[in-house]
Scaffold this motif. Structure first.
Motif, PDB file in Angstrom:
ATOM      1  N   ALA A  19       0.840  -1.205   0.000  1.00  0.00           N
ATOM      2  CA  ALA A  19       0.000   0.000   0.000  1.00  0.00           C
ATOM      3  C   ALA A  19       0.875   1.254   0.000  1.00  0.00           C
ATOM      4  O   ALA A  19       0.580   2.223  -0.710  1.00  0.00           O
ATOM      5  CB  ALA A  19      -0.932  -0.003   1.206  1.00  0.00           C
ATOM      6  N   GLN A  20       1.960   1.236   0.780  1.00  0.00           N
ATOM      7  CA  GLN A  20       2.877   2.377   0.816  1.00  0.00           C
ATOM      8  C   GLN A  20       3.535   2.576  -0.553  1.00  0.00           C
ATOM      9  O   GLN A  20       3.655   3.707  -1.030  1.00  0.00           O
ATOM     10  CB  GLN A  20       3.947   2.163   1.898  1.00  0.00           C
ATOM     11  CG  GLN A  20       4.931   3.304   2.016  1.00  0.00           C
ATOM     12  CD  GLN A  20       4.284   4.602   2.469  1.00  0.00           C
ATOM     13  OE1 GLN A  20       3.289   4.603   3.173  1.00  0.00           O
ATOM     14  NE2 GLN A  20       4.830   5.708   2.032  1.00  0.00           N
ATOM     15  N   ARG A  23       1.040   4.163  -2.848  1.00  0.00           N
ATOM     16  CA  ARG A  23       0.872   5.592  -2.560  1.00  0.00           C
ATOM     17  C   ARG A  23       2.036   6.398  -3.134  1.00  0.00           C
ATOM     18  O   ARG A  23       1.832   7.453  -3.735  1.00  0.00           O
ATOM     19  CB  ARG A  23       0.760   5.835  -1.051  1.00  0.00           C
ATOM     20  CG  ARG A  23      -0.616   5.492  -0.490  1.00  0.00           C
ATOM     21  CD  ARG A  23      -0.780   5.969   0.937  1.00  0.00           C
ATOM     22  NE  ARG A  23       0.126   5.313   1.867  1.00  0.00           N
ATOM     23  CZ  ARG A  23      -0.118   4.158   2.483  1.00  0.00           C
ATOM     24  NH1 ARG A  23      -1.250   3.518   2.258  1.00  0.00           N
ATOM     25  NH2 ARG A  23       0.751   3.645   3.323  1.00  0.00           N
ATOM     26  N   ARG A  24       3.260   5.893  -2.958  1.00  0.00           N
ATOM     27  CA  ARG A  24       4.429   6.589  -3.508  1.00  0.00           C
ATOM     28  C   ARG A  24       4.364   6.646  -5.030  1.00  0.00           C
ATOM     29  O   ARG A  24       4.675   7.676  -5.630  1.00  0.00           O
ATOM     30  CB  ARG A  24       5.718   5.892  -3.074  1.00  0.00           C
ATOM     31  CG  ARG A  24       6.103   6.194  -1.655  1.00  0.00           C
ATOM     32  CD  ARG A  24       7.536   5.704  -1.409  1.00  0.00           C
ATOM     33  NE  ARG A  24       7.627   5.241  -0.050  1.00  0.00           N
ATOM     34  CZ  ARG A  24       7.980   4.027   0.341  1.00  0.00           C
ATOM     35  NH1 ARG A  24       8.326   3.114  -0.530  1.00  0.00           N
ATOM     36  NH2 ARG A  24       8.017   3.722   1.607  1.00  0.00           N
ATOM     37  N   GLU A  26       1.725   6.618  -6.928  1.00  0.00           N
ATOM     38  CA  GLU A  26       0.688   7.572  -7.316  1.00  0.00           C
ATOM     39  C   GLU A  26       1.181   9.008  -7.153  1.00  0.00           C
ATOM     40  O   GLU A  26       0.912   9.861  -7.998  1.00  0.00           O
ATOM     41  CB  GLU A  26      -0.581   7.341  -6.494  1.00  0.00           C
ATOM     42  CG  GLU A  26      -1.721   8.281  -6.842  1.00  0.00           C
ATOM     43  CD  GLU A  26      -2.240   8.138  -8.261  1.00  0.00           C
ATOM     44  OE1 GLU A  26      -3.044   8.997  -8.669  1.00  0.00           O
ATOM     45  OE2 GLU A  26      -1.863   7.198  -8.983  1.00  0.00           O
ATOM     46  N   THR A  27       1.929   9.281  -6.095  1.00  0.00           N
ATOM     47  CA  THR A  27       2.493  10.613  -5.895  1.00  0.00           C
ATOM     48  C   THR A  27       3.451  10.966  -7.031  1.00  0.00           C
ATOM     49  O   THR A  27       3.401  12.074  -7.578  1.00  0.00           O
ATOM     50  CB  THR A  27       3.232  10.689  -4.543  1.00  0.00           C
ATOM     51  OG1 THR A  27       2.279  10.445  -3.499  1.00  0.00           O
ATOM     52  CG2 THR A  27       3.876  12.044  -4.327  1.00  0.00           C
TER      53      THR A  27
END
Length: 80
Positions: A19-20, A23-24, A26-27
């Motif tokens: 998940a982390q 998120r990275r 996507e950023t």
């Protein structure tokens, strides 16, 4: 056996790491998109490319079967 070494615990930790990473990623994607949009706007201004010209080029691109399929795939992913 330590509770932190259990298969369930490892699976939870792996899911949290995934998940982390997502998120990275996507950023990064959002930053790249913003940079591309800025570059596009600058280039259009420098080369005096109008929105009408850009839209005509987009329509021409979309008329190819491969481009149409890619656009459909993109729209499917971005719809709410």
């Amino acid at each position: 056996m330590d509770l932190h070494d259990s298969p369930t615990s490892r699976a939870i930790q792996a899911a949290a790491r995934q998940a982390q990473r997502a998120r990275r990623a996507e950023t990064v994607r959002l930053r790249q998109r913003a940079a591309l949009l800025e570059l596009l706007a600058q280039t259009m201004a420098e080369l005096h490319i109008s929105m009408a010209e850009l839209n005509a080029a987009r329509r021409a691109l979309a008329s190819s079967p491969a481009a149409a399929a890619a656009t459909d795939d993109y729209l499917d992913k971005t719809r709410d």
